[in-house]
Design an enzyme around this catalytic site. Structure first.
Site, PDB file in Angstrom:
ATOM      1  N   GLY A  11       0.844  -1.189   0.000  1.00  0.00           N
ATOM      2  CA  GLY A  11       0.000   0.000   0.000  1.00  0.00           C
ATOM      3  C   GLY A  11       0.878   1.238   0.000  1.00  0.00           C
ATOM      4  O   GLY A  11       2.092   1.155   0.177  1.00  0.00           O
ATOM      5  N   LEU A  12       0.252   2.367  -0.182  1.00  0.00           N
ATOM      6  CA  LEU A  12       0.985   3.622  -0.250  1.00  0.00           C
ATOM      7  C   LEU A  12       1.608   3.995   1.097  1.00  0.00           C
ATOM      8  O   LEU A  12       1.205   3.477   2.145  1.00  0.00           O
ATOM      9  CB  LEU A  12       0.053   4.745  -0.715  1.00  0.00           C
ATOM     10  CG  LEU A  12      -0.431   4.638  -2.157  1.00  0.00           C
ATOM     11  CD1 LEU A  12      -1.483   5.711  -2.444  1.00  0.00           C
ATOM     12  CD2 LEU A  12       0.729   4.757  -3.140  1.00  0.00           C
ATOM     13  N   SER A  13       2.548   4.896   1.040  1.00  0.00           N
ATOM     14  CA  SER A  13       3.204   5.403   2.245  1.00  0.00           C
ATOM     15  C   SER A  13       2.159   6.007   3.176  1.00  0.00           C
ATOM     16  O   SER A  13       1.334   6.812   2.755  1.00  0.00           O
ATOM     17  CB  SER A  13       4.234   6.468   1.847  1.00  0.00           C
ATOM     18  OG  SER A  13       4.851   7.013   2.981  1.00  0.00           O
ATOM     19  N   GLY A  14       2.186   5.581   4.431  1.00  0.00           N
ATOM     20  CA  GLY A  14       1.259   6.121   5.416  1.00  0.00           C
ATOM     21  C   GLY A  14      -0.082   5.409   5.485  1.00  0.00           C
ATOM     22  O   GLY A  14      -0.938   5.783   6.289  1.00  0.00           O
ATOM     23  N   ALA A  15      -0.278   4.368   4.684  1.00  0.00           N
ATOM     24  CA  ALA A  15      -1.568   3.678   4.658  1.00  0.00           C
ATOM     25  C   ALA A  15      -1.813   2.848   5.906  1.00  0.00           C
ATOM     26  O   ALA A  15      -2.962   2.547   6.236  1.00  0.00           O
ATOM     27  CB  ALA A  15      -1.677   2.793   3.414  1.00  0.00           C
ATOM     28  N   LYS A  17       0.625   0.066   6.903  1.00  0.00           N
ATOM     29  CA  LYS A  17       1.283  -1.244   6.822  1.00  0.00           C
ATOM     30  C   LYS A  17       2.052  -1.575   8.099  1.00  0.00           C
ATOM     31  O   LYS A  17       1.909  -2.669   8.645  1.00  0.00           O
ATOM     32  CB  LYS A  17       2.214  -1.290   5.602  1.00  0.00           C
ATOM     33  CG  LYS A  17       1.513  -1.135   4.274  1.00  0.00           C
ATOM     34  CD  LYS A  17       2.467  -1.107   3.104  1.00  0.00           C
ATOM     35  CE  LYS A  17       3.463   0.022   3.123  1.00  0.00           C
ATOM     36  NZ  LYS A  17       2.874   1.384   3.057  1.00  0.00           N
ATOM     37  N   SER A  85       5.959  -1.802  -2.183  1.00  0.00           N
ATOM     38  CA  SER A  85       5.960  -2.740  -3.318  1.00  0.00           C
ATOM     39  C   SER A  85       4.990  -2.290  -4.411  1.00  0.00           C
ATOM     40  O   SER A  85       3.948  -2.903  -4.600  1.00  0.00           O
ATOM     41  CB  SER A  85       5.702  -4.184  -2.897  1.00  0.00           C
ATOM     42  OG  SER A  85       4.994  -4.336  -1.725  1.00  0.00           O
TER      43      SER A  85
END
Length: 181
Positions: A11-15, A17, A85
């Site tokens: 997922g995007l940065s800050g999502a 994970k 990724s």
């Protein structure tokens, strides 16, 4: 020895994970699992130092994460990767290499990510101050058919982790009673 598996958080940065991986580790350890986390930022610092953010470098970074995840998985470890990724092909190659693989798409809208962004990275990327920023000036190929979809804009971390645990039970990587499989 119990079967190893890899939960691949993308997922995007800050999502969310890393936040999800922290609680998922706790839940898996409560069930007696040996767990390791391959966090994208830590891998980049320790195994992929010197790589940039070109597609080739990003693919190399993901291939290195997949290699380590494969080693851990084949030795019975529950492995969690938390890395942006961004490219579907690199994630597919990781799935093929690892085998016992669960792709989790940690979804969150760009608007929400900008709202959450305490470091101001999205604002800088949108202003052109940060080049090759995934989701802004570099592509992110969202999984079309993830094994699990969590939407951190609308779910809290407990709900997201519960979805992952239910999936792991459904496919036989964890028993419903919590016993080691």
């Amino acid at each position: 020895m119990s079967s190893g598996f890899t939960v691949w958080l993308t997922g995007l940065s800050g999502a969310g994970k890393s936040t999800i991986s922290t609680l998922l580790v706790e839940r898996l350890r409560e069930r007696g699992r040996n767990v390791e986390v391959l966090d994208g930022d830590e891998v980049r610092e320790n195994l992929s130092k010197g790589l940039g953010f070109s597609r080739e470098d990003r693919d190399t970074n993901i291939a290195r994460i997949a290699f380590v995840a494969h080693l851990l998985t084949r030795n019975g470890v529950a492995t969690i990767t938390a890395a942006i990724s961004p490219y579907a092909q690199a994630r597919a190659a990781a799935r093929e290499r690892i085998g016992n693989f669960v792709e989790v798409y940690v979804k969150c809208s760009l608007e929400e990510l900008q709202r959450r962004d305490v470091k101001g990275l999205y604002a800088k990327a949108i202003a052109g101050e940060i080049k090759n920023f995934t989701g802004v000036s570099d592509p992110y190929e969202a999984p079309e058919h993830p094994d699990v979809l969590v939407d951190t804009e609308y779910e809290n971390v407990e709900e997201s982790v519960a979805k992952i645990i239910v999936h792991l039970e459904r496919i036989g990587y964890l028993s419903a009673e919590g016993a080691i499989v």
